[in-house]
Scaffold this motif. Structure first.
Motif, PDB file in Angstrom:
ATOM      1  N   ASN A  67       1.149  -1.410  -0.100  1.00  0.00           N
ATOM      2  CA  ASN A  67      -0.143   0.043  -0.214  1.00  0.00           C
ATOM      3  C   ASN A  67       0.907   1.122   0.014  1.00  0.00           C
ATOM      4  O   ASN A  67       2.072   1.060   0.356  1.00  0.00           O
ATOM      5  N   ASP A  68       0.249   2.490  -0.548  1.00  0.00           N
ATOM      6  CA  ASP A  68       0.910   3.726  -0.228  1.00  0.00           C
ATOM      7  C   ASP A  68       2.393   3.544  -1.036  1.00  0.00           C
ATOM      8  O   ASP A  68       3.404   4.208  -0.389  1.00  0.00           O
ATOM      9  N   HIS A  69       2.538   3.114  -2.182  1.00  0.00           N
ATOM     10  CA  HIS A  69       3.724   3.056  -3.072  1.00  0.00           C
ATOM     11  C   HIS A  69       4.424   4.401  -3.154  1.00  0.00           C
ATOM     12  O   HIS A  69       5.595   4.488  -2.909  1.00  0.00           O
ATOM     13  N   GLY A  96      -3.612   1.146  -2.423  1.00  0.00           N
ATOM     14  CA  GLY A  96      -3.737   2.497  -3.064  1.00  0.00           C
ATOM     15  C   GLY A  96      -2.715   3.664  -2.756  1.00  0.00           C
ATOM     16  O   GLY A  96      -1.917   3.285  -2.001  1.00  0.00           O
ATOM     17  N   ASP A  97      -2.719   4.648  -3.514  1.00  0.00           N
ATOM     18  CA  ASP A  97      -1.916   5.811  -3.203  1.00  0.00           C
ATOM     19  C   ASP A  97      -0.561   5.395  -4.088  1.00  0.00           C
ATOM     20  O   ASP A  97       0.462   5.219  -3.250  1.00  0.00           O
ATOM     21  N   VAL A  98      -0.701   5.124  -5.174  1.00  0.00           N
ATOM     22  CA  VAL A  98       0.537   4.802  -6.072  1.00  0.00           C
ATOM     23  C   VAL A  98       1.050   5.951  -6.409  1.00  0.00           C
ATOM     24  O   VAL A  98       2.359   6.013  -6.549  1.00  0.00           O
ATOM     25  N   GLY A 102      -6.627   5.259  -4.004  1.00  0.00           N
ATOM     26  CA  GLY A 102      -6.358   6.196  -2.971  1.00  0.00           C
ATOM     27  C   GLY A 102      -6.682   7.340  -3.303  1.00  0.00           C
ATOM     28  O   GLY A 102      -6.880   7.757  -4.484  1.00  0.00           O
ATOM     29  N   ASN A 103      -6.749   8.445  -2.220  1.00  0.00           N
ATOM     30  CA  ASN A 103      -6.868   9.789  -2.395  1.00  0.00           C
ATOM     31  C   ASN A 103      -5.805  10.428  -3.355  1.00  0.00           C
ATOM     32  O   ASN A 103      -6.195  11.310  -4.274  1.00  0.00           O
ATOM     33  N   HIS A 104      -4.704  10.068  -3.394  1.00  0.00           N
ATOM     34  CA  HIS A 104      -3.536  10.393  -4.190  1.00  0.00           C
ATOM     35  C   HIS A 104      -3.884  10.141  -5.621  1.00  0.00           C
ATOM     36  O   HIS A 104      -3.058  10.720  -6.637  1.00  0.00           O
ATOM     37  N   GLU A 105      -4.737   9.052  -5.892  1.00  0.00           N
ATOM     38  CA  GLU A 105      -5.138   8.772  -7.402  1.00  0.00           C
ATOM     39  C   GLU A 105      -5.652  10.093  -8.173  1.00  0.00           C
ATOM     40  O   GLU A 105      -6.019   9.957  -9.191  1.00  0.00           O
ATOM     41  N   THR A 161      -8.693  -1.359   1.099  1.00  0.00           N
ATOM     42  CA  THR A 161      -9.361  -0.039   1.109  1.00  0.00           C
ATOM     43  C   THR A 161      -8.233   1.061   1.489  1.00  0.00           C
ATOM     44  O   THR A 161      -7.009   0.526   1.413  1.00  0.00           O
ATOM     45  N   HIS A 162      -8.544   2.099   1.270  1.00  0.00           N
ATOM     46  CA  HIS A 162      -7.632   3.248   1.286  1.00  0.00           C
ATOM     47  C   HIS A 162      -8.323   4.278   2.321  1.00  0.00           C
ATOM     48  O   HIS A 162      -8.868   5.075   1.870  1.00  0.00           O
ATOM     49  N   MET A 163      -8.350   3.709   3.600  1.00  0.00           N
ATOM     50  CA  MET A 163      -9.214   4.570   4.682  1.00  0.00           C
ATOM     51  C   MET A 163      -8.228   4.674   6.145  1.00  0.00           C
ATOM     52  O   MET A 163      -8.539   5.703   6.986  1.00  0.00           O
ATOM     53  N   GLY A 215      -4.425   0.773   3.619  1.00  0.00           N
ATOM     54  CA  GLY A 215      -3.472   1.706   3.327  1.00  0.00           C
ATOM     55  C   GLY A 215      -4.044   3.258   3.874  1.00  0.00           C
ATOM     56  O   GLY A 215      -5.030   3.211   4.841  1.00  0.00           O
ATOM     57  N   HIS A 216      -3.256   4.037   3.580  1.00  0.00           N
ATOM     58  CA  HIS A 216      -3.647   5.337   3.822  1.00  0.00           C
ATOM     59  C   HIS A 216      -2.809   6.175   5.089  1.00  0.00           C
ATOM     60  O   HIS A 216      -2.095   7.225   5.304  1.00  0.00           O
ATOM     61  N   SER A 217      -2.902   5.386   6.265  1.00  0.00           N
ATOM     62  CA  SER A 217      -2.377   5.726   7.569  1.00  0.00           C
ATOM     63  C   SER A 217      -0.940   5.595   7.536  1.00  0.00           C
ATOM     64  O   SER A 217       0.060   5.989   8.237  1.00  0.00           O
TER      65      SER A 217
HETATM   66 ZN   LIG Z   1      -3.737   8.426   1.301  1.00  0.00          ZN
END
Ligand SMILES: [Zn+2]
Length: 542
Positions: free
Chosen positions: A42-44, A85-87, A117-120, A214-216, A247-249
């Motif tokens: 996650n969070d690549h 997520g967040d590649v 992810g949000n960064h997508e 998830t990306h939460m 992911g995300h945190s």
């Molecule tokens: Zn994120």
């Protein structure tokens, strides 16, 4: 047709192929237990290439994943490879190429699905559309809508060894306040738990195992502070999930005890994932530092986790002597993938040497001055932060300014020398009273210290470390009004002695890399006239 909301028939057809037959296996047919290994990252964040210490990178990640796949297959098991997520966003060589090496590299690793992810949404929608074309696996999110229709596939069902594994995607509803409004025009982020509550019972009827990618974010005991609800809150609200790949945190989810995360997990040490309401929750820190491995056995109606590991990807530990050594065994880079990625790395590095703008004089970041007095470079950086976030004023610790920008042509590499820490730019809405308190703390930073403030958008009068007066846009700060202040994530977490702002309810980390923010500003405003950035009487000290 179960997939009514999907955007195109072509996508639906591909997914139906992947899903195989749509009738669940008859329960009367005896099936051998399934050994299923879920691999996850996650969070690549743009880390397709290893860092200067040889840590992580997609080529070594591939070697590790291929090895586990071979081992699992030899033991008669099956695998799924998922990402939380967040590649996008975080490394200039990747950002400058719209994360093409990252998405294409992940495709070559054989990912089965990833959460959005949000960064997508950091890049315009056309870039996201292009990125979706670069991969053969689905970007999943059940809770992102436009015009009443889902923007992504909500889930996909995979068949492994005669069993059906459902993977649903979910994206933090904080995304709406984390990205540029232009990039999500007409898009709504519904509450992930609401979508999950609808989908999970349906997926339970169709599949033997239900996973949420998830990306939460993972917040121990659901203590989420100012963040939108994360994985723990969702697991508690929605029964029926076997596993949440999160992911995300951006932390390793390794628990010390029930609802207590281990804040100091060491690479290579055992890691116990969280469990809430029957759902295991896993997260593999960030950047491909680890590949998580969860070995399940599905037997009849039971889904049992038999073993969990966070496998470091060439992570190093700093010894007492300051030397870095590998935390675990060295993982060789996959030669084929390395050769595929090399041209992207070269192109990215090459772009760093391209002129991005120019200035008619030196922008002064010399340590001897930038920590003593306001300089034109300090003003420029702070203005770039205001520009990106729409803030009324900005502040940066002078310890975060590491070099000057030369007179004449400026390259991205020059900018990275000034801001080498890959900090992110944040913004917080404060009352005038809160802002005065914060600026009062900034006024106490003695010249010479890294905490000494460089600012834009504000005039300060300081005597003997005491703030006498502060003006924004020429007006004294009104205690009742609200102001938007931009700072970086380093000062937000209390770095260089600043009061913490990251826990303020109105704090938002934009995720934008500070050097990228400065680069974009220089590119847009060149040629820069250094006189425009002269601090003048912005800060008067007595
Ligand atoms: Zn994120």
């Amino acid at each position: 047709m179960r997939f009514k909301s999907w955007p195109s028939l072509a996508v639906a057809a591909v997914a139906l192929l992947a899903a195989g037959c749509t009738t669940p296996p008859a329960p009367s047919v005896a099936r051998a237990p399934l050994k299923l290994t879920i691999l996850h990252t996650n969070d690549h964040h743009g880390r397709f290439w290893p860092n200067a210490d040889g840590e992580y990178g997609l080529a070594a990640r591939k070697t590790l994943i291929d090895r586990v796949r071979a081992e699992v297959a030899a033991a008669g098991g099956h695998t799924l490879l998922l990402d939380g997520g967040d590649v996008n966003t975080g490394v200039p060589e990747s950002d400058l190429q719209d994360a093409e090496p990252d998405f294409k590299g992940m495709d070559r690793l054989g990912y089965d699905a990833m959460a959005v992810g949000n960064h997508e949404f950091d890049k315009p929608p056309a870039v996201l559309a292009k990125q979706r074309q670069w991969v053969g696996f689905p970007l999943l999110s059940a809770n992102i809508y436009r015009d009443g229709r889902r923007l992504f596939e909500p889930y996909r069902i995979f068949e492994r060894g005669g069993y059906r594994i459902a993977v649903m995607g979910l994206t933090t509803d904080d995304t709406a306040r984390m990205v540029l409004p232009d990039h999500i025009a007409g898009v709504t982020f519904r509450k992930p738990a609401d979508e999950a509550a609808q989908l999970v019972p349906q997926l339970r009827r169709q599949a033997d195992m239900v996973i949420a990618a998830t990306h939460m974010g993972h917040y121990p005991d659901g203590q989420r502070g100012v963040n939108a609800p994360g994985d723990v809150a969702m697991a508690r609200a929605v029964p029926g999930l076997d596993l949440i790949v999160g992911g995300h945190s951006q932390n390793p989810v390794c628990m010390l005890a029930e609802n207590r995360r281990n804040p100091s997990h060491v690479p290579g040490q055992p890691c116990a994932p969280d469990r809430q309401n029957g759902a295991w929750i896993v997260q593999a820190h960030e950047w491909g530092k680890y590949v998580g491995r969860a070995d399940f056995v599905i037997d009849g109606g039971r889904v049992e986790l038999v073993r969990y590991q966070l496998m470091p990807v060439n992570l190093k530990l700093r010894g007492a002597d300051g030397k870095k050594t590998l935390a675990t065994e060295a993982i060789a880079e996959d030669a084929g993938l390395r050769a595929f990625l090399q041209p992207f790395q070269q192109a990215g590095q090459g772009r760093l040497s391209v002129t991005i703008g120019a200035a008619d004089g030196v922008l002064d970041g010399d340590r001897a001055r930038v920590r003593q007095q306001p300089t034109n470079l300090g003003t420029l950086i702070a203005r770039a932060m205001m520009d990106r976030t729409g803030a009324d004023l900005a502040l940066i610790n002078s310890g975060g300014v590491r070099d000057s920008l030369p007179a004449g042509p400026i390259t991205y590499r020059d900018v990275l020398k000034v801001q080498p820490f890959a900090n992110t730019v944040g913004v917080v809405t404060l009352t005038g009273a809160e802002l005065l308190d914060y600026l009062g703390a900034a006024a106490k930073m003695t010249p010479g210290a890294g905490g000494f403030a460089q600012t834009a958008g504000v005039q300060l009068r300081i005597a003997a470390g005491r703030l006498l007066e502060a003006r924004v846009a020429g007006q004294p700060i009104d205690a009742q009004r609200r102001y938007r202040l931009s700072i970086n994530n380093f000062t937000a977490i209390g770095g260089d002695g600043y009061p913490k702002l990251n826990t303020h309810p109105n704090y938002v980390d934009s995720g934008f890399n500070d050097a990228e923010v400065l680069r974009a500003y220089i590119a847009r405003h060149s040629p820069l006239k250094v006189a425009d950035y002269a601090p003048g009487d912005a800060v008067q000290r007595r």
